[in-house]
Design a protein around this motif. Structure first.
Motif, PDB file in Angstrom:
ATOM      1  N   UNK A  13       0.736  -0.701   0.211  1.00  0.00           N
ATOM      2  CA  UNK A  13      -0.124  -0.019   0.534  1.00  0.00           C
ATOM      3  C   UNK A  13       1.153   0.968   0.199  1.00  0.00           C
ATOM      4  N   UNK A  14       0.099   2.323  -0.056  1.00  0.00           N
ATOM      5  CA  UNK A  14       1.389   3.685  -0.108  1.00  0.00           C
ATOM      6  C   UNK A  14       1.524   4.007   1.057  1.00  0.00           C
ATOM      7  N   UNK A  15       1.195   3.239   2.032  1.00  0.00           N
ATOM      8  CA  UNK A  15       1.814   3.721   3.872  1.00  0.00           C
ATOM      9  C   UNK A  15       2.882   3.087   4.273  1.00  0.00           C
ATOM     10  N   UNK A  16       3.044   1.597   3.299  1.00  0.00           N
ATOM     11  CA  UNK A  16       4.534   1.393   3.633  1.00  0.00           C
ATOM     12  C   UNK A  16       5.107   1.066   2.639  1.00  0.00           C
ATOM     13  N   UNK A  17       4.730   1.852   1.102  1.00  0.00           N
ATOM     14  CA  UNK A  17       6.059   1.864   0.277  1.00  0.00           C
ATOM     15  C   UNK A  17       6.223   3.715   0.431  1.00  0.00           C
ATOM     16  N   UNK A  18       5.813   4.552   1.064  1.00  0.00           N
ATOM     17  CA  UNK A  18       6.728   6.048   1.535  1.00  0.00           C
ATOM     18  C   UNK A  18       7.101   5.801   3.049  1.00  0.00           C
ATOM     19  N   UNK A  19       6.547   4.771   3.999  1.00  0.00           N
ATOM     20  CA  UNK A  19       7.360   4.769   5.377  1.00  0.00           C
ATOM     21  C   UNK A  19       8.311   3.909   5.071  1.00  0.00           C
ATOM     22  N   UNK A  20       8.267   2.926   3.620  1.00  0.00           N
ATOM     23  CA  UNK A  20      10.112   2.216   4.344  1.00  0.00           C
ATOM     24  C   UNK A  20      11.114   3.008   3.258  1.00  0.00           C
ATOM     25  N   UNK A  70       2.527   1.729  11.328  1.00  0.00           N
ATOM     26  CA  UNK A  70       2.891   3.081  11.018  1.00  0.00           C
ATOM     27  C   UNK A  70       3.055   3.623  13.234  1.00  0.00           C
ATOM     28  N   UNK A  71       2.194   2.881  13.527  1.00  0.00           N
ATOM     29  CA  UNK A  71       2.589   2.832  15.110  1.00  0.00           C
ATOM     30  C   UNK A  71       4.156   2.916  15.974  1.00  0.00           C
ATOM     31  N   UNK A  72       4.549   1.391  15.106  1.00  0.00           N
ATOM     32  CA  UNK A  72       5.689   1.238  15.752  1.00  0.00           C
ATOM     33  C   UNK A  72       6.988   2.402  15.327  1.00  0.00           C
ATOM     34  N   UNK A  73       6.990   2.671  13.521  1.00  0.00           N
ATOM     35  CA  UNK A  73       7.242   3.685  12.946  1.00  0.00           C
ATOM     36  C   UNK A  73       7.855   4.506  13.329  1.00  0.00           C
ATOM     37  N   UNK A 100       9.845  14.918   6.863  1.00  0.00           N
ATOM     38  CA  UNK A 100       9.471  14.017   6.151  1.00  0.00           C
ATOM     39  C   UNK A 100       8.109  12.899   5.712  1.00  0.00           C
ATOM     40  N   UNK A 101       8.835  12.312   7.250  1.00  0.00           N
ATOM     41  CA  UNK A 101       7.841  11.301   7.534  1.00  0.00           C
ATOM     42  C   UNK A 101       6.385  11.617   8.363  1.00  0.00           C
ATOM     43  N   UNK A 102       5.836  12.431   8.594  1.00  0.00           N
ATOM     44  CA  UNK A 102       5.059  13.403   8.743  1.00  0.00           C
ATOM     45  C   UNK A 102       4.142  14.013   7.444  1.00  0.00           C
ATOM     46  N   UNK A 103       4.726  13.562   5.834  1.00  0.00           N
ATOM     47  CA  UNK A 103       4.291  14.042   4.940  1.00  0.00           C
ATOM     48  C   UNK A 103       4.025  13.640   4.573  1.00  0.00           C
ATOM     49  N   UNK A 104       5.218  12.476   4.177  1.00  0.00           N
ATOM     50  CA  UNK A 104       4.916  11.158   3.703  1.00  0.00           C
ATOM     51  C   UNK A 104       3.286   9.847   4.242  1.00  0.00           C
ATOM     52  N   UNK A 110      -3.837   9.743   3.229  1.00  0.00           N
ATOM     53  CA  UNK A 110      -5.113  10.724   1.766  1.00  0.00           C
ATOM     54  C   UNK A 110      -5.541   9.688   0.478  1.00  0.00           C
ATOM     55  N   UNK A 111      -4.126   8.907   0.001  1.00  0.00           N
ATOM     56  CA  UNK A 111      -3.979   8.017  -1.092  1.00  0.00           C
ATOM     57  C   UNK A 111      -4.459   6.820  -0.401  1.00  0.00           C
ATOM     58  N   UNK A 112      -4.918   6.245   0.317  1.00  0.00           N
ATOM     59  CA  UNK A 112      -5.689   5.156   0.514  1.00  0.00           C
ATOM     60  C   UNK A 112      -7.043   5.433   0.867  1.00  0.00           C
TER      61      UNK A 112
END
Length: 128
Positions: A13-20, A70-73, A100-104, A110-112
């Motif tokens: 998903x977008x969350x996993x991709x961006x946070x990675x 995301x909580x762990x991140x 940057x983390x907050x922005x992503x 939003x994407x999801x």
């Protein structure tokens, strides 16, 4: 079960991709922060703390596939910011990296959300 019979990994998903991506950038930044702190202080706790947080960033990447990842991140972001105790200049870098983390995070939410509203799977798989 042969390697060909393994189930395909679900799409990221977008969350996993961006946070990675952010975790990778932060880990690279931490390498330079550790080198700088070693060069400035030659004191063992600072580079060790940077190394521990860097390993933590990389080690938590697989957890990002879970809905609670995301909580762990977020907890790791607190560790990134806390390195300012060892190297005060790191505070500026940490501010940028956590920003940057907050922005992503906000962008991925939003994407999801848009994908759900369109009736699509938020992880990118075709909707059923």
């Amino acid at each position: 079960m042969s390697p060909r019979e393994r189930r395909a990994r679900p799409a990221r998903g977008a969350m996993e991709s961006l946070l990675r991506i952010v975790h990778g950038l932060q880990a690279a930044g931490i390498v330079f922060g550790a080198l700088a702190s070693w060069g400035v202080t030659r004191d063992w706790p600072a580079p060790t703390a940077f190394a521990v947080v860097g390993v933590l960033l990389i080690a938590t990447m697989p957890l990002l596939r879970h809905p609670w990842g995301w909580v762990v991140s977020l907890a790791v972001q607190a560790a990134v910011a806390s390195l300012t105790v060892f190297e005060p200049v790191w505070g500026v870098v940490a501010l940028i990296l956590v920003g940057l983390w907050i922005f992503c995070f906000v962008k991925a939410r939003g994407i999801e959300r848009q994908r759900r509203a369109a009736g699509l799977d938020p992880r990118g798989a075709p909707g059923s």
